[in-house]
Design an enzyme around this catalytic site. Structure first.
Site, PDB file in Angstrom:
ATOM      1  N   GLU A 209       0.848  -1.189   0.000  1.00  0.00           N
ATOM      2  CA  GLU A 209       0.000   0.000   0.000  1.00  0.00           C
ATOM      3  C   GLU A 209       0.882   1.238   0.000  1.00  0.00           C
ATOM      4  O   GLU A 209       2.114   1.128   0.096  1.00  0.00           O
ATOM      5  CB  GLU A 209      -0.942  -0.018   1.220  1.00  0.00           C
ATOM      6  CG  GLU A 209      -0.217  -0.043   2.545  1.00  0.00           C
ATOM      7  CD  GLU A 209      -1.120  -0.416   3.730  1.00  0.00           C
ATOM      8  OE1 GLU A 209      -2.086  -1.166   3.539  1.00  0.00           O
ATOM      9  OE2 GLU A 209      -0.834   0.047   4.834  1.00  0.00           O
ATOM     10  N   HIS A 248      -4.212   2.703   8.341  1.00  0.00           N
ATOM     11  CA  HIS A 248      -2.960   2.201   8.904  1.00  0.00           C
ATOM     12  C   HIS A 248      -2.025   3.371   9.219  1.00  0.00           C
ATOM     13  O   HIS A 248      -1.931   4.316   8.435  1.00  0.00           O
ATOM     14  CB  HIS A 248      -2.250   1.271   7.917  1.00  0.00           C
ATOM     15  CG  HIS A 248      -2.956  -0.035   7.724  1.00  0.00           C
ATOM     16  ND1 HIS A 248      -2.869  -0.751   6.558  1.00  0.00           N
ATOM     17  CD2 HIS A 248      -3.752  -0.750   8.537  1.00  0.00           C
ATOM     18  CE1 HIS A 248      -3.578  -1.861   6.667  1.00  0.00           C
ATOM     19  NE2 HIS A 248      -4.136  -1.879   7.861  1.00  0.00           N
TER      20      HIS A 248
END
Lengths: 290, 406
Positions: A209, A248
């Site tokens: 990511e 996150h």
């Protein structure tokens, strides 16, 4: 063979008697993971889920010969728990805890360098070798046995990838959820390396990511090592705005090098089969194996 | 967590970092008084009035509808009052705020530090941050202060230096001296720079900061080294041990919908697109946004409902997404592992009925435990909800919704 955990793993749970620890220990036991006990300071000597509770990891290792630990300790105490496991000689430490301050993780990363251990996480779903051991919080039924290794920063996206691999008629050797924090024990490259060296893994799914350089580092390593096994890659967050944290702690674009597009470009240049859509992971892995 | 310049300077000062002194003002009259006080303290009529918003580029930014920069020098207290009047309540648009800009609620009236003297003034750049590739902190510095550092990094990367801090021993004296030498500091300025760097790292380390950026660091004409600006970001995960910093949070700087989402324990980031989404897990949420984009839409938000996708969280998520009038469709993407899909499906149906009429099509993709039962619940609900199990089907439905075909 698989990597990190298998049917011979003797697993203890740190934070065993807490809510999360109890729930996921039950799930892991049901899956067939060899949970040999747990650690909750002050509760040593008790039995929990028909397994012994110890005050320290060292006590647990001495009595059970545990070599794997999974940590469900709250963020303020999790860094300490990782170091305790490393000090006690645990070989594979899986830290599920989300929300550990970066300042606490910098010395942990330094500390474990001198210990004979591999840290997975923190802020990760754990590790699963289907049919042998689940050391994590993932739904076990999604992961069918097979020869595809998975490395991913995320939880549900790992399940998604595993599901697609299975629906493509394949299975999983080991899935490693490395975690979404800025500092993690096993970066993408190290996890990929484990699977590259595993004789029971034929191909790898590498899911990353936005944020940081782990995927680019892994891609360059894969190329430098001669692309020994096909790797299918996906990077989540092509629509994420600069400078905003996407859930996150580590998923934040810092500059032009850690956008999804930049990472995908490097991966493609290094011979990784990059998919634009996360819906194409399963088909792509099937295609590259044929 | 981001904080204002004046708050950053408070933190820096508390660790012995020399800063450009200033007084916060909420009204033009307060700005006038602040300028008078600064004159008494430092003997100069000149002050700088600086808009306090959570965005950089203020000096080149402009207040909407006025000829007023976000940072301006005033030659006396009356001028300071006039500038503050222009700034306060105005909307400041900078390169970092986007075209919508940010409303200015406070200004910092600061001392004039560019006074003439024995030597020329000089601006430097300095920041402290985590180097993720090393898992260690680094100090980044440059002689090219006072300008856009990303531009410097692109055009003259050789002018940007990095010093890695060994976590075992922290910043050492030789490192602080090396930095001062590399910046070309001499004599008293050298000593002051060593002191500045040492105090700056101590402040960063002790405040659980995620980032410190001082641009510019100024060498004054009398060889003092001071922080003229300060951008500080505190690690959200460490705020529990810094209640004093947590109190610095300025809710006026944050998006009201994002604040509402936080109250429901939803992780929501507002974006500018036309397809809303609600997902369990941050990685899958980002991937879902990508699917929306590939299907011809643009994601209207990031929304991670976490591990508990039940009727309550789904309803809260619906209400939050629907506040955005640009939303033309909503995609719910849940991978049910431990959470059962049929329960989530029932939650979606209940939330839908509780809200009443939802004006946009809802696409629900439920995969994992009891996915087939879940699809049945959705299909038989009689609501304008379209179900999918495989991600590809969901993507196709989003495309239809974007094209107005469902």
């Amino acid at each position: 063979m698989s990597v990190l955990v298998d049917k011979n793993s003797k697993v203890i749970v740190q934070g065993f008697t807490g809510g999360e620890g109890t729930f996921h220990s039950q799930q892991m036991i049901e899956y067939g993971t060899n949970i040999v006990g747990g650690v909750t300071p002050g509760k040593g000597g008790q039995l929990h889920l028909e397994r012994p509770v110890f005050n320290t990891v060292a006590d647990a290792v001495k009595s059970t010969s545990a070599n794997v630990s999974i940590i469900f300790v709250p963020p303020a105490f999790a860094a300490d728990a990782i170091m305790e496991a490393a000090d006690a000689g645990i070989e594979v430490i899986v830290c599920i805890t989300e929300g550990i301050p970066v300042k606490d993780m910098i010395p942990v990363k330094e500390y474990i360098k001198s210990k004979n251990c591999t840290l997975i996480g923190p802020n990760c779903p754990g590790v699963i070798t289907p049919g042998q051991a689940k050391v994590g919080i993932m739904p076990g039924f999604v992961f069918k046995q097979g020869r595809i290794g998975i490395v991913s920063k995320s939880g549900t996206l790992t399940y998604e990838a595993a599901d697609q691999v299975v629906k493509a008629g394949l299975g999983i050797s080991t899935a490693i959820g490395i975690g979404g924090d800025p500092i993690i024990g096993t970066p993408t490259k190290d996890a990929v390396e484990l699977l590259m060296n595993d004789t029971e893994t034929d191909a790898i799914v590498m899911i990353g990511e936005i944020g940081g350089s782990y995927e680019a580092d892994a891609a360059r390593w894969i190329k430098a090592n001669g692309n020994k096994k096909p790797v299918v890659g996906f990077i989540a967050g092509q629509t994420a705005p600069v400078g905003r944290r996407m859930g996150h702690a580590g998923a934040i674009i810092g500059g032009k090098d850690d956008t999804a597009a930049a990472k995908k470009q490097i991966m493609a240049e290094c011979g990784i089969f990059v998919v634009e859509s996360p819906a194409d992971i399963g088909e792509k892995i099937k295609e590259v194996l044929e | 967590m981001n904080i204002h310049e004046y708050q950053a300077k408070q933190i820096l000062k508390s660790f012995g970092v020399a800063v450009q002194e200033g007084i916060v003002a909420h009204t033009a009259d307060e700005a006038y008084d602040a300028a008078i006080k600064l004159k008494e303290q430092f003997g100069s009529d000149f002050v700088v009035v600086k808009a306090q918003i959570h965005a950089g580029g203020r000096g080149k930014g402009n207040i909407v509808g006025k000829e007023q920069r976000g940072v301006a020098v005033a030659k006396n207290a009356d001028k300071a009052k006039e500038i503050a009047e222009n700034l306060l309540g105005g909307t400041l648009v900078t390169i970092q705020t986007g075209p919508k800009g940010k409303v200015v609620n406070k200004v910092l009236v600061a001392q004039d530090v560019y006074y003439p003297g024995a030597s020329a003034t000089k601006e430097y750049y300095m920041s402290v941050m985590l180097d993720r590739s090393q898992s260690k902190n680094i100090l980044v510095y440059s002689t090219e202060g006072g300008m856009d550092i990303e531009h410097v990094a692109e055009t003259t990367p050789n002018l940007i230096h990095k010093e890695t801090i060994d976590p075992k021993v922290g910043l050492q004296g030789f490192q602080a001296r090396k930095i001062a030498f590399n910046l070309g500091c001499k004599g008293d300025a050298f000593k002051q720079m060593v002191k500045f760097v040492t105090a700056l790292y101590k402040a960063y380390d002790n405040s659980d900061a995620a980032m410190f950026e001082i641009n510019p660091v100024l060498k004054t004409s009398d060889d003092k080294i001071i922080a003229v600006d300060g951008k500080v970001n505190i690690d959200d995960n460490a705020l529990y041990r810094h209640p004093d910093y947590e109190a610095m949070r300025d809710l006026a700087e944050e998006d009201t919908t994002e604040l509402e989402a936080q109250e429901h324990n939803l992780n929501y980031v507002k974006l500018d697109g036309n397809v809303g989404c609600m997902v369990n897990g941050a990685g899958l949420a980002m991937a879902t946004m990508d699917i929306i984009k590939l299907s011809g839409g643009d994601p209207a938000n990031f929304l991670d409902v976490g591990g508990s996708a039940n009727a309550k969280t789904v309803e809260a998520g619906f209400r939050i997404i629907l506040k955005d009038s640009h939303v033309k469709a909503i995609l719910i993407n849940i991978f049910g592992g431990i959470v059962r899909c049929d329960r989530v499906a029932q939650g979606v149906v209940d939330a839908y009925k509780s809200i009443g009429n939802i004006p946009v099509p809802i696409i629900v993709r439920l995969q994992g435990t009891n996915a087939v039962e879940a699809k049945k619940i959705i299909d038989e609900s009689g609501l304008k909800v379209f179900s999918a199990i495989v991600l590809k089907e969901a993507a196709d439905l989003v495309k239809k919704a974007v094209d107005g075909n469902i």
